[in-house]
Design a protein around this motif. Structure first.
Motif, short mmCIF file in Angstrom:
data_model
loop_
_atom_site.label_atom_id
_atom_site.label_comp_id
_atom_site.label_asym_id
_atom_site.label_seq_id
_atom_site.Cartn_x
_atom_site.Cartn_y
_atom_site.Cartn_z
N GLY A 273 0.78 -1.23 0.00
CA GLY A 273 0.00 0.00 0.00
C GLY A 273 0.81 1.28 0.00
N ARG A 274 2.14 1.18 -0.15
CA ARG A 274 2.95 2.40 -0.21
C ARG A 274 2.83 3.09 -1.56
NH1 ARG A 274 5.93 -1.27 2.55
NH2 ARG A 274 7.26 -1.90 0.80
N ILE A 275 2.36 2.36 -2.57
CA ILE A 275 2.06 2.92 -3.89
C ILE A 275 0.60 2.65 -4.20
CG2 ILE A 275 2.50 2.77 -6.38
CD1 ILE A 275 5.32 1.84 -5.79
N ASP A 276 -0.10 3.68 -4.65
CA ASP A 276 -1.46 3.52 -5.14
C ASP A 276 -1.37 3.17 -6.62
OD1 ASP A 276 -4.06 3.68 -6.03
OD2 ASP A 276 -4.46 5.67 -5.21
N GLY A 277 -1.60 1.92 -6.93
CA GLY A 277 -1.45 1.46 -8.30
C GLY A 277 -2.48 2.03 -9.26
N CYS A 278 -3.58 2.56 -8.73
CA CYS A 278 -4.63 3.13 -9.58
C CYS A 278 -4.55 4.65 -9.67
CB CYS A 278 -6.01 2.71 -9.05
SG CYS A 278 -6.31 0.93 -9.10
N ALA A 279 -3.54 5.25 -9.06
CA ALA A 279 -3.42 6.71 -9.03
C ALA A 279 -3.27 7.27 -10.44
CB ALA A 279 -2.23 7.13 -8.18
N GLU A 280 -3.98 8.35 -10.70
CA GLU A 280 -3.89 9.06 -11.97
C GLU A 280 -3.28 10.43 -11.69
OE1 GLU A 280 -4.04 9.32 -16.04
OE2 GLU A 280 -4.59 7.59 -14.80
N PRO A 281 -2.08 10.70 -12.19
CA PRO A 281 -1.42 11.98 -11.90
C PRO A 281 -2.25 13.17 -12.35
CG PRO A 281 0.13 10.44 -12.89
CD PRO A 281 -1.24 9.82 -13.02
N LEU A 282 -2.23 14.20 -11.51
CA LEU A 282 -2.93 15.45 -11.83
C LEU A 282 -1.88 16.47 -12.25
CD1 LEU A 282 -5.44 17.29 -11.83
CD2 LEU A 282 -4.94 17.76 -9.41
N ILE A 283 -1.95 16.93 -13.49
CA ILE A 283 -0.96 17.86 -14.03
C ILE A 283 -1.61 19.20 -14.32
CG2 ILE A 283 0.67 18.29 -15.92
CD1 ILE A 283 0.99 15.27 -16.18
N THR A 284 -1.02 20.25 -13.79
CA THR A 284 -1.51 21.61 -13.99
C THR A 284 -0.37 22.48 -14.51
OG1 THR A 284 -1.06 22.17 -11.67
CG2 THR A 284 -3.29 21.41 -12.21
N SER A 285 -0.74 23.62 -15.11
CA SER A 285 0.27 24.54 -15.65
C SER A 285 -0.09 25.95 -15.22
CB SER A 285 0.32 24.44 -17.18
OG SER A 285 1.32 25.28 -17.71
N PRO A 286 0.43 26.41 -14.06
CA PRO A 286 0.07 27.72 -13.55
C PRO A 286 0.56 28.87 -14.43
CG PRO A 286 1.86 26.78 -12.26
CD PRO A 286 1.37 25.70 -13.17
N VAL A 287 1.66 28.67 -15.13
CA VAL A 287 2.18 29.62 -16.13
C VAL A 287 2.71 28.77 -17.28
CG1 VAL A 287 2.75 31.43 -14.45
CG2 VAL A 287 4.47 29.72 -15.06
N PRO A 288 2.88 29.35 -18.48
CA PRO A 288 3.23 28.51 -19.63
C PRO A 288 4.48 27.64 -19.47
CG PRO A 288 2.50 30.66 -20.38
CD PRO A 288 2.57 30.74 -18.88
N ALA A 289 5.48 28.10 -18.75
CA ALA A 289 6.74 27.36 -18.69
C ALA A 289 6.76 26.26 -17.65
CB ALA A 289 7.89 28.33 -18.44
N ILE A 290 5.72 26.15 -16.81
CA ILE A 290 5.77 25.23 -15.66
C ILE A 290 4.66 24.19 -15.75
CG2 ILE A 290 5.52 25.06 -13.16
CD1 ILE A 290 6.81 27.78 -12.90
N LEU A 291 5.05 22.94 -15.51
CA LEU A 291 4.10 21.83 -15.37
C LEU A 291 4.26 21.26 -13.97
CD1 LEU A 291 4.63 20.02 -18.80
CD2 LEU A 291 2.62 21.34 -18.11
N LYS A 292 3.18 21.27 -13.20
CA LYS A 292 3.19 20.73 -11.85
C LYS A 292 2.39 19.44 -11.83
CE LYS A 292 2.45 23.54 -8.45
NZ LYS A 292 1.83 24.57 -7.58
N CYS A 293 2.97 18.41 -11.24
CA CYS A 293 2.32 17.10 -11.22
C CYS A 293 2.14 16.62 -9.78
CB CYS A 293 3.15 16.08 -12.00
SG CYS A 293 2.47 14.41 -11.99
N ASP A 294 0.90 16.38 -9.41
CA ASP A 294 0.59 15.68 -8.17
C ASP A 294 0.46 14.21 -8.54
OD1 ASP A 294 -0.44 14.52 -5.88
OD2 ASP A 294 -1.83 16.16 -5.45
#
Length: 334
Positions: A63-84
């Motif tokens: 259970g230390r990894i959620d095998g069904c997790a879907e990363p959430l990717i956002t871009s607060p400004v054009p040059a940056i991609l943030k991934c949860d």
């Protein structure tokens, strides 16, 4: 003695992907992690290849990894991609974002990818190499659970906190450096313990803060930084990039990647630069300089053999110890 197992690339990928999916990882994430594992193994980085895959498999089961997790990717400004990463694996998040990251770097000259809430990020050089193969210069940094003593300390406060750098050459190869802030990687100490072999005396401290050659004592104590305070300073720099700027757990607050049911919540920072927007002839000049350093001065330039090793593995396959092959093949969901 039981014979080792030789696998062609497709067979090795299928071994990893099938094992990951059997213990609950969704296909897209399993594909990304299997590819990163195969790339590391074929490049000669076995400690973060299939040997490390067993850590991921155990983590999925526990259970230390959620095998069904879907990363959430956002871009607060054009040059940056943030991934949860959402408790999954950073390799999957990077795989999703890589095309956009490259496009942004080529258009803007620079782009940044950050990830948090991840299990360990595996071979850090894999991220930088992916970008160098696209003609970009890349810097990557990552952290994880505390394993390394800081300058003047005897207890672990940082992870091994590796830093990777890659730069493309005109002939398709690239310079690639991938090194931990510690005198050695934690997996090297663990491998020595498994073999019952001592470790060098400048690798680690025991629980009482004394230098030790006992790998078991080292795993209960703290790793040492390379170069003393200078290496520890680099570990702090990586910690700020990989945890501070990404919002990930500080290494001191990261759960163990080998035990329990909580993700380490590790962070990953990747900077991509377009060299063509800075110097038109960058790759040709770098290739000539690398050749001069190597030919005329005997300098070992890291990373140049990665592609040839991977190409050799395409035809000859990779060799896994029978015990490791059987272990990976045996994983099943509880």
């Amino acid at each position: 003695m039981t014979a080792d197992v030789t696998l062609l690339p497709d067979e090795a990928l299928a071994l990893a992907k099938t094992a990951l999916m059997r213990v609950g990882m969704v296909e897209a994430a399993a594909t990304a992690l299997a590819r990163a594992t195969m790339d590391a193994e074929a490049a000669g980085k076995g400690a973060v290849g299939f040997a490390h895959l067993t850590d991921y498999l155990h983590a999925l089961v526990d259970g230390r990894i959620d095998g069904c997790a879907e990363p959430l990717i956002t871009s607060p400004v054009p040059a940056i991609l943030k991934c949860d990463v959402m408790g999954g694996v950073a390799q999957y998040g990077f795989d999703i974002a890589s095309e956009e990251l490259v496009t942004k770097a080529r258009a803007l000259g620079v782009s940044i990818f950050t990830a948090h809430n991840s299990y360990t990020t595996g071979e850090l050089g894999w991220y930088a190499a992916r970008l160098a193969a696209e003609g970009l210069v890349a810097i990557a940094a990552t952290n994880g659970p505390a394993l390394l003593a800081g300058a003047g300390a005897t207890q672990p406060v940082y992870s091994t906190n590796p830093l990777a750098f890659a730069a493309p050459l005109a002939d398709g190869r690239f310079v690639l450096m991938d090194q931990s802030s510690s005198a050695t990687a934690f997996v090297k100490v663990r491998e020595a313990a498994a073999r019952g072999e001592p470790i060098p005396g400048d690798w680690a401290l025991d629980q009482d803060g004394r230098p030790t050659t006992d790998p078991f004592a080292a795993m209960q104590g703290a790793l040492l930084a390379f170069g003393g305070a200078r290496g520890a300073n680099i570990a702090l720099m990586v910690e700020i990039l990989a945890a501070g700027l990404t919002g990930a757990n500080w290494s001191l607050d990261a759960p163990d990647f080998q035990a329990g049911d909580a993700s380490p919540g590790a962070g990953l920072f990747v900077l991509a630069l377009s060299p063509q927007l800075l110097a038109d002839d960058f790759t040709a000049r770098l290739e000539a300089q690398v050749e001069r350093l190597s030919r005329d001065y005997g300098v070992h330039v890291p990373g140049l053999g990665r592609l040839s090793r991977q190409q050799a593995a395409e035809s000859a396959g990779i060799v896994l110890p029978r015990q490791l092959f059987d272990s990976i093949s045996s994983f099943r969901r509880n």
